[in-house]
Design an enzyme around this catalytic site. Structure first.
Site, mmCIF file in Angstrom:
data_model
loop_
_atom_site.group_PDB
_atom_site.id
_atom_site.type_symbol
_atom_site.label_atom_id
_atom_site.label_comp_id
_atom_site.label_asym_id
_atom_site.label_seq_id
_atom_site.Cartn_x
_atom_site.Cartn_y
_atom_site.Cartn_z
ATOM 1 N N SER A 124 0.806 -1.226 0.000
ATOM 2 C CA SER A 124 0.000 0.000 0.000
ATOM 3 C C SER A 124 0.835 1.271 0.000
ATOM 4 O O SER A 124 0.320 2.354 -0.279
ATOM 5 C CB SER A 124 -0.940 0.012 1.212
ATOM 6 O OG SER A 124 -0.207 0.144 2.418
ATOM 7 N N LYS A 127 1.002 4.786 6.950
ATOM 8 C CA LYS A 127 0.493 5.646 5.874
ATOM 9 C C LYS A 127 1.179 7.005 5.951
ATOM 10 O O LYS A 127 1.889 7.315 6.900
ATOM 11 C CB LYS A 127 -1.028 5.840 5.990
ATOM 12 C CG LYS A 127 -1.841 4.559 6.060
ATOM 13 C CD LYS A 127 -1.812 3.747 4.780
ATOM 14 C CE LYS A 127 -2.603 2.444 4.938
ATOM 15 N NZ LYS A 127 -2.458 1.567 3.745
#
Length: 216
Positions: free
Chosen positions: A38, A92
């Site tokens: 990701s 993230k």
């Protein structure tokens, strides 16, 4: 009690070392293994990431309870957090901080009414790598040639004590576009650099070019 005392006497140095190391990893610094793509191309599957757990707070070891707030996450920081919404530990990039207004159109961000600058970097089989200038923080993102449902969202204003975070692999990241904004209380620390990287597709051999590589 004698067997217990004997065990302590014979192993106290090891026990103290393990206890101190556990406290260190809980409150000061730790490493995080990245299992998904990701954050490609910045972070690859198999990267072990050094996380500074004192970047934002001094916390009681083994808890999320903050004793002293040391700093706030900045736009562009790569954060590690325990997400209740995802029921998982995630990594993230911070896109929006409290007070920011953020929108995404066709995988291009607009922050506080200003569209970010993008430069094409490399074309892949089914994606394109770009340089994203995130308010002066330049880093690489990856977008799919066929945009996904994640490629856009309407304008949102970030409230106090929340952050909007996204993966660099924009069309393949379950981030704030899926799990919602990130509460500050879920933060574990700031990802600083890659300690070591193992190539899952090559018999787990180390990727030498990623050893101690800083994260941008």
């Amino acid at each position: 009690m004698k067997p217990l005392y004997k065990f302590w006497k014979n192993n106290r140095s090891l026990i103290v070392f393990i206890a101190l190391m556990s406290v260190f990893r809980s409150a000061v610094a730790d490493w995080y293994e990245v299992p998904t793509g990701s954050m490609k191309p910045t972070i690859l599957e198999g990267d072990r990431i050094l996380t500074d757990k004192m970047a934002y707070d001094l916390r009681i070891p083994f808890t999320h309870i903050s004793l002293v707030k040391l700093a706030d996450p900045k736009t562009g920081d790569i954060i590690v957090f325990d997400s209740q919404a995802a029921d998982n530990r995630l990594i993230k990039r911070v896109i929006g901080v409290p007070g920011d207004t953020v929108a995404l159109y066709n995988n291009e961000l607009v922050i506080n009414g200003v569209k970010l600058k993008y430069n094409n970097l490399q074309s892949n089989v089914d994606s394109l790598d770009k340089i994203e200038d995130l308010n002066g923080h330049k880093h690489t993102i990856r977008v799919a040639n066929t945009p996904s449902r994640l490629s856009g969202f309407n304008k949102i204003t970030i409230p106090d004590d929340y952050y909007l975070a996204m993966g660099d692999n924009r069309d393949h990241s379950a981030d704030s576009r899926v799990i919602g904004l990130i509460p500050r209380s879920e933060l574990l620390g700031k990802a600083e650099r890659i300690i070591v990287s193992l190539d899952y597709d090559d018999n787990y051999l180390p990727r030498k070019n990623r050893f101690l590589k800083p994260l941008l």
